[in-house]
Design a protein around this motif. Sequence first.
Motif, PDB file in Angstrom:
ATOM      1  N   TYR A 306       0.833  -1.200   0.000  1.00  0.00           N
ATOM      2  CA  TYR A 306       0.000   0.000   0.000  1.00  0.00           C
ATOM      3  C   TYR A 306       0.871   1.255   0.000  1.00  0.00           C
ATOM      4  CZ  TYR A 306      -4.319  -2.612   0.938  1.00  0.00           C
ATOM      5  OH  TYR A 306      -5.409  -3.451   0.833  1.00  0.00           O
ATOM      6  N   ALA A 307       1.917   1.246   0.820  1.00  0.00           N
ATOM      7  CA  ALA A 307       2.805   2.403   0.906  1.00  0.00           C
ATOM      8  C   ALA A 307       3.588   2.623  -0.378  1.00  0.00           C
ATOM      9  CB  ALA A 307       3.758   2.232   2.084  1.00  0.00           C
ATOM     10  N   LYS A 308       3.615   1.611  -1.250  1.00  0.00           N
ATOM     11  CA  LYS A 308       4.342   1.712  -2.523  1.00  0.00           C
ATOM     12  C   LYS A 308       3.409   1.979  -3.710  1.00  0.00           C
ATOM     13  CE  LYS A 308       8.161  -1.246  -0.997  1.00  0.00           C
ATOM     14  NZ  LYS A 308       8.940  -2.488  -1.233  1.00  0.00           N
ATOM     15  N   ARG A 309       2.180   2.319  -3.448  1.00  0.00           N
ATOM     16  CA  ARG A 309       1.266   2.686  -4.513  1.00  0.00           C
ATOM     17  C   ARG A 309       1.808   3.895  -5.291  1.00  0.00           C
ATOM     18  NH1 ARG A 309      -4.537   2.640  -1.261  1.00  0.00           N
ATOM     19  NH2 ARG A 309      -5.318   0.622  -2.013  1.00  0.00           N
ATOM     20  N   PRO A 310       1.399   4.035  -6.541  1.00  0.00           N
ATOM     21  CA  PRO A 310       1.838   5.201  -7.320  1.00  0.00           C
ATOM     22  C   PRO A 310       1.531   6.513  -6.608  1.00  0.00           C
ATOM     23  CG  PRO A 310       0.797   3.610  -8.768  1.00  0.00           C
ATOM     24  CD  PRO A 310       0.579   3.114  -7.362  1.00  0.00           C
ATOM     25  N   GLY A 311       2.549   7.316  -6.401  1.00  0.00           N
ATOM     26  CA  GLY A 311       2.386   8.625  -5.780  1.00  0.00           C
ATOM     27  C   GLY A 311       2.441   8.635  -4.276  1.00  0.00           C
ATOM     28  N   TRP A 312       2.317   7.472  -3.654  1.00  0.00           N
ATOM     29  CA  TRP A 312       2.264   7.466  -2.193  1.00  0.00           C
ATOM     30  C   TRP A 312       3.601   7.809  -1.541  1.00  0.00           C
ATOM     31  CZ3 TRP A 312      -1.386   4.520   1.382  1.00  0.00           C
ATOM     32  CH2 TRP A 312      -2.710   4.683   0.952  1.00  0.00           C
ATOM     33  N   GLY A 313       4.684   7.632  -2.260  1.00  0.00           N
ATOM     34  CA  GLY A 313       5.980   7.974  -1.699  1.00  0.00           C
ATOM     35  C   GLY A 313       6.104   9.441  -1.345  1.00  0.00           C
ATOM     36  N   SER A 314       5.256  10.284  -1.956  1.00  0.00           N
ATOM     37  CA  SER A 314       5.294  11.719  -1.679  1.00  0.00           C
ATOM     38  C   SER A 314       4.369  12.131  -0.540  1.00  0.00           C
ATOM     39  CB  SER A 314       4.908  12.505  -2.942  1.00  0.00           C
ATOM     40  OG  SER A 314       3.548  12.248  -3.292  1.00  0.00           O
ATOM     41  N   LEU A 315       3.553  11.210  -0.044  1.00  0.00           N
ATOM     42  CA  LEU A 315       2.629  11.559   1.040  1.00  0.00           C
ATOM     43  C   LEU A 315       3.389  11.783   2.340  1.00  0.00           C
ATOM     44  CD1 LEU A 315      -0.349   9.059   0.503  1.00  0.00           C
ATOM     45  CD2 LEU A 315      -0.168  11.448  -0.236  1.00  0.00           C
ATOM     46  N   PRO A 316       3.052  12.840   3.092  1.00  0.00           N
ATOM     47  CA  PRO A 316       3.702  13.071   4.388  1.00  0.00           C
ATOM     48  C   PRO A 316       3.594  11.860   5.316  1.00  0.00           C
ATOM     49  CG  PRO A 316       2.466  15.008   3.723  1.00  0.00           C
ATOM     50  CD  PRO A 316       2.133  13.931   2.735  1.00  0.00           C
ATOM     51  N   ALA A 317       2.460  11.154   5.275  1.00  0.00           N
ATOM     52  CA  ALA A 317       2.275   9.998   6.147  1.00  0.00           C
ATOM     53  C   ALA A 317       3.311   8.921   5.867  1.00  0.00           C
ATOM     54  CB  ALA A 317       0.868   9.427   5.972  1.00  0.00           C
ATOM     55  N   VAL A 318       3.598   8.679   4.588  1.00  0.00           N
ATOM     56  CA  VAL A 318       4.581   7.666   4.214  1.00  0.00           C
ATOM     57  C   VAL A 318       5.990   8.153   4.517  1.00  0.00           C
ATOM     58  CG1 VAL A 318       5.533   6.327   2.289  1.00  0.00           C
ATOM     59  CG2 VAL A 318       3.051   6.690   2.459  1.00  0.00           C
ATOM     60  N   GLN A 319       6.284   9.392   4.188  1.00  0.00           N
ATOM     61  CA  GLN A 319       7.607   9.945   4.413  1.00  0.00           C
ATOM     62  C   GLN A 319       7.964  10.008   5.898  1.00  0.00           C
ATOM     63  OE1 GLN A 319       7.453  13.758   2.446  1.00  0.00           O
ATOM     64  NE2 GLN A 319       7.929  12.885   0.420  1.00  0.00           N
ATOM     65  N   ASN A 320       6.968  10.257   6.735  1.00  0.00           N
ATOM     66  CA  ASN A 320       7.205  10.394   8.179  1.00  0.00           C
ATOM     67  C   ASN A 320       6.943   9.114   8.962  1.00  0.00           C
ATOM     68  OD1 ASN A 320       7.815  13.118   7.732  1.00  0.00           O
ATOM     69  ND2 ASN A 320       5.668  13.728   8.001  1.00  0.00           N
ATOM     70  N   GLY A 321       6.654   8.031   8.251  1.00  0.00           N
ATOM     71  CA  GLY A 321       6.439   6.750   8.928  1.00  0.00           C
ATOM     72  C   GLY A 321       5.162   6.675   9.731  1.00  0.00           C
ATOM     73  N   GLU A 322       4.118   7.372   9.275  1.00  0.00           N
ATOM     74  CA  GLU A 322       2.855   7.359  10.006  1.00  0.00           C
ATOM     75  C   GLU A 322       1.784   6.581   9.228  1.00  0.00           C
ATOM     76  OE1 GLU A 322       2.534   8.082  12.963  1.00  0.00           O
ATOM     77  OE2 GLU A 322       4.277   9.339  13.388  1.00  0.00           O
ATOM     78  N   VAL A 323       2.150   5.378   8.809  1.00  0.00           N
ATOM     79  CA  VAL A 323       1.198   4.451   8.196  1.00  0.00           C
ATOM     80  C   VAL A 323       0.901   3.362   9.223  1.00  0.00           C
ATOM     81  CG1 VAL A 323       0.748   2.852   6.307  1.00  0.00           C
ATOM     82  CG2 VAL A 323       2.079   4.943   5.892  1.00  0.00           C
ATOM     83  N   HIS A 324      -0.365   3.204   9.568  1.00  0.00           N
ATOM     84  CA  HIS A 324      -0.754   2.296  10.645  1.00  0.00           C
ATOM     85  C   HIS A 324      -1.870   1.364  10.180  1.00  0.00           C
ATOM     86  CE1 HIS A 324       1.301   4.826  13.778  1.00  0.00           C
ATOM     87  NE2 HIS A 324       1.080   5.756  12.849  1.00  0.00           N
ATOM     88  N   ALA A 325      -1.971   0.247  10.847  1.00  0.00           N
ATOM     89  CA  ALA A 325      -3.084  -0.678  10.613  1.00  0.00           C
ATOM     90  C   ALA A 325      -3.850  -0.862  11.917  1.00  0.00           C
ATOM     91  CB  ALA A 325      -2.585  -2.023  10.100  1.00  0.00           C
TER      92      ALA A 325
END
Length: 382
Positions: A306-325
């Motif tokens: 999910y974090a590797k979806r197109p464009g997601w690398g630019s999301l602040p949540a992904v860049q700052n490690g704030e992806v949670h389940a």
Amino acid sequence: MVSALSKESPSMFKILKGLAGGLAAFALTFSLSQNASADTITVTDTEGRSVEVPHGAQRVLLGFYFEDFYAIVGEKAFDRVVAISREPWEGWRNSQFQAYAAVTPRITELIDVGYEEAGGFSVEKAVAAKPDVAIIASWQYSGLGEEGVAKLEAAGIPVVVTDYNAQTLEKHLASTRIIGQVMASEERAEKLAGEYEAAVLDVIQRVKTAGGARVPVYVELGNKGPETYGNSYGNTMWGGVIKMAGGDNIAEDKIANWGPLNPEYVLARRPQAVLLAGSDWAGRAQVVLMGFGVDADTTRERMTPYAKRPGWGSLPAVQNGEVHAVYHGGARTLYDYSFLQYIAKVLHPEAFADVDPVANQARFYETYLPIEAEGSFMVKLN
């Protein structure tokens, strides 16, 4: 912090005998029927309907909210259940169902009345089970419609509606007290309601004290795999939880209840936190896998694409490690305050530094349920 409560569950008979009228102190959302016989009462359900029911029902058709029913009624809760909608439990929360089946094998033998999205609710099976009350969720009430409800009532089965899906404090408390009254478990229900209210109000106060701008949050149901955007939530379920936690739910003005968001919109809103709602849906290989017996590393493996979806690398949540389940089975429950705490801690880490949501969920299970919360329920990707 929320403290553990006693597992003792006095019956209504003992409460009346020892406290002589103590029901008034409970401030429940029901009234005793003046015209009913001594063993019946009138409750006001979450749809505002007045329904006359047996007090301490012995044969229950239970449509949803299985864990909450267990917590409110106590250890022998499912000895008094004769029918369930099985797919929303076994199919949607398979590991949870299996965990309960291991300690209460009877649930595997209960009559399955079906549900609206999988072949329909069978009124015929419901009537054949001979319940003396049907306790169903608000979404099931809507699915049955007036005609379906009327058929059950014509067969002598009163229908009581509860609603934890709304994810509001008011309806959580009302639903808990309604089930407690129908099942003659008022004292246990009141303890649960009090604990829930205290936990939620504590979060609200901490968020208020923390102040600051609301952080944009995106939540997605991880039941379709990373190639397809799953449902997000507007004002219900996770949407309601995000709002109480002090987050800016990016779906709030786009979706009334639930549905997928446009991928371009998600990228444009640049969420600072992403929540993937995971579970163990039966027969789905690419889901964000969570639940009983699932380890956190397995959940992270399913989150990574999910974090590797197109464009997601630019999301602040992904860049700052704030992806949670977060475990989807934990929403719309009496222990969902622990998920509220978890999300609030993601958004306001300093204000919740002394709060341990995982420990609070474990404590709830130890206090009220016959199984332990062992598995993957709240997980950070990195």
